[in-house]
Design an enzyme around this catalytic site. Structure first.
Site, mmCIF file in Angstrom:
data_model
loop_
_atom_site.group_PDB
_atom_site.id
_atom_site.type_symbol
_atom_site.label_atom_id
_atom_site.label_comp_id
_atom_site.label_asym_id
_atom_site.label_seq_id
_atom_site.Cartn_x
_atom_site.Cartn_y
_atom_site.Cartn_z
ATOM 1 N N CYS A 79 0.818 -1.152 -0.098
ATOM 2 C CA CYS A 79 0.147 -0.084 -0.135
ATOM 3 C C CYS A 79 0.971 1.213 -0.129
ATOM 4 C CB CYS A 79 -1.018 0.001 0.994
ATOM 5 S SG CYS A 79 -2.295 1.158 0.804
ATOM 6 N N HIS A 181 -3.598 -5.260 0.078
ATOM 7 C CA HIS A 181 -3.359 -5.618 1.265
ATOM 8 C C HIS A 181 -3.209 -7.264 1.396
ATOM 9 C CE1 HIS A 181 -2.812 -1.749 3.693
ATOM 10 N NE2 HIS A 181 -3.683 -1.250 2.640
ATOM 11 N N GLU A 183 -2.238 -9.174 3.613
ATOM 12 C CA GLU A 183 -2.460 -9.291 5.004
ATOM 13 C C GLU A 183 -3.966 -9.532 5.409
ATOM 14 O OE1 GLU A 183 -1.378 -6.687 3.875
ATOM 15 O OE2 GLU A 183 -1.901 -4.938 5.696
#
Lengths: 204, 313
Positions: A79, A181, A183
């Protein structure tokens, strides 16, 4: 050991837990020397471009990041952490790290901004990073108002559509940047991170 | 194409998920982390935790819950309830929350939105708005005679003096916002108070306190200050299973350029569709239909996909 760079505001907990869950040992750090001893480096990110660059310069992390990336160490920017790798951004006045040439631009205000939620990531070429991921409907999670425009189109590894077709992933050799993202992208995100970890092992 | 999001909401009280009607008659619905893991597996796009205890003593319980959830569940989630300042926000984000949702604190101090978005980025600042349809002053007073009151965060019984107090307040709110905190009244410097054309009023303190602020104007103001998203709850519909307040959702969604999450009132899958297709919401939030397993997230997504709504399946 994977160094997750701590430069203030960001959510480092999720990425650390995701990597640990995949069997990696993780160190959250703001020390340039830890970066040099790490086997891979992750630059996560939320927040503002200028503020982040100021902290990276002040702490000496900016130089350490460049050395790690240019020294061939597997490197992942997420990001804002991806945007910081570029020459600069319309979001601020500071120069970026300049590892990728190009700039970072704001989405058209005709769209709802931030670009927030799940969107499809289209892979531009075959890569071990995409192992186990669907080629056509690879949904990943985004939360950003700016997107990168690489000067060298060759580095674009994946694209996503939101009003414009933008580079949602860039890669040059060992250096990766994702606008999404991983994650926070559920199962697909974890598969992507697992593939990144395998990149480290093949490197070693 | 950006998918429309389905967001299960988990109201949390003392570390347990609960569900009630109009914030009352709470029923137990399980452990927050287990719920989150279940919904993540079910392909929920995001989660919202609302801490309805929202006391200072309870902050630690909430932070623990956030850490446990973030360690196990890898989809985005927001946390709201009882957040008062930048410090609270920082603690939650560092503990693994992706977004924080502020409501009463933002009304008391609108500049909190600006400070939070500058420091942590707009994408993590959700402004929650509890909005209620404005009926005539008289009917508002009639309603308050039937239900217990709570003013300025303190619950009061249906005593006559309380009714008198509420009458005065209700009248006042329609002309000028009441003072709900030590900070200057928001309207003092941005003029978001109700006017005869206003259709919805913002309530704070868990839906207990009217503010005299117009909900659509407040949404625009929040956007201007740096909010990344609006979580819009219809108090009239919340817990009723009658569907979202579509005119409210549409009015706010068309007034702002940031994503709007519709909330309050979902009883079936058509309500989700209406929220997106008619209300123009970017995401739809629901609680009881998912908690009590009336529908699965997957069923909801298949329903929407069949009707042409882009969803992540």
């Amino acid at each position: 050991m994977i160094a997750v760079i701590n430069y203030g505001a960001g959510n480092l907990y999720s990425i650390s837990k995701a990597l640990e869950g995949l069997g990696a040992s993780v160190k959250i750090t703001d020390s340039p020397s830890v970066l040099s001893s790490a086997s891979a480096v992750v630059l996560p990110g939320v927040g503002a471009f200028d503020e982040a660059m100021a902290i990276l310069r002040k702490t000496g992390l900016a130089d350490a990041i460049k050395r790690s990336a240019e020294g061939g160490k597997p490197f992942l920017g997420i990001c804002l952490g991806m945007q910081l790798l570029f020459s600069g951004s319309e979001e601020g006045k500071s120069k970026g790290l300049g590892i990728f040439k190009g700039t970072v631009r704001q989405f058209s205000r005709k769209l709802k901004v931030p670009h927030m939620g799940w969107n499809v990531v289209r892979q531009r070429n075959q890569s071990p990073l995409w192992k186990g991921l669907p080629g056509r409907r690879c949904w990943m999670y985004f939360a950003h108002s700016f997107y990168p425009i690489p000067a060298d189109k060759e580095v674009i590894a994946a694209t996503t559509d939101y009003g414009v077709k933008f580079a949602s992933m860039v890669r040059r050799d060992n250096v990766l940047g994702t606008q999404f993202h991983p994650e926070k992208s559920g199962t697909y995100g974890l598969i992507f991170l697992k593939n990144f970890l395998e990149l480290i092992h093949t490197k070693e | 194409m950006l998918a429309k999001r389905i967001i299960p909401c988990l109201d949390v009280k003392n570390g347990r998920v609960v569900k009630g009607i109009h914030f009352r008659n709470l029923r137990d619905a399980g452990d927050p982390v287990q719920n989150a893991a279940f919904y993540s597996k079910e392909s929920a796009d995001e989660l919202v935790f609302l801490d309805i205890t929202a006391t200072i003593e309870n902050r630690k319980t909430v932070v623990n819950m956030v850490r446990k959830t973030a360690a196990r569940v890898f989809i985005p989630f927001a946390v709201g309830g009882g957040i008062r300042n930048i410090k609270d926000i920082g603690v939650l984000l560092r503990s693994g929350a992706d977004k924080i949702s502020i409501n009463t604190a933002a009304i008391k101090d609108p500049l909190l939105i600006k400070r939070a978005s500058r420091k942590f980025g707009s994408q993590c600042v959700v402004v929650a708005i509890d909005a209620k349809r404005i009926t005539k002053v008289k009917s508002q007073i009639a309603k308050c005679k039937m239900s217990p009151l709570a003013l300025n965060g303190q619950a009061e019984g249906i005593s006559l003096p309380a009714q008198q107090k509420f009458k005065t307040l209700t009248r006042n709110t329609l002309s000028a916002p009441m003072n709900i905190g030590a900070r200057p009244r928001p309207s003092a410097y941005w003029g978001g108070h109700l006017t005869p054309s206003s259709r919805w009023e913002v309530y704070v303190n868990g839906g207990n306190t009217p503010t005299g602020i117009d909900a659509v104007k407040w949404a625009k103001k929040a956007e201007k200050l740096g909010a990344g998203e609006i979580l819009l709850t219809s108090m009239d519909r919340d817990g009723t299973l009658d569907g979202y307040d579509i005119p409210l959702t549409r009015a706010v969604s068309e007034a702002v350029n940031i994503p709007v999450i519709a909330s309050g009132g979902v009883g079936n899958l058509k309500h989700l569709y209406d929220g997106i297709a008619k209300g123009k919401a970017d995401a739809v939030l629901a609680a009881s239909i998912f908690h009590y397993r009336k529908y699965s997230i997957r069923q909801a997504k298949q329903y929407l996909r069949k009707r042409g709504i882009p969803v992540r399946i």
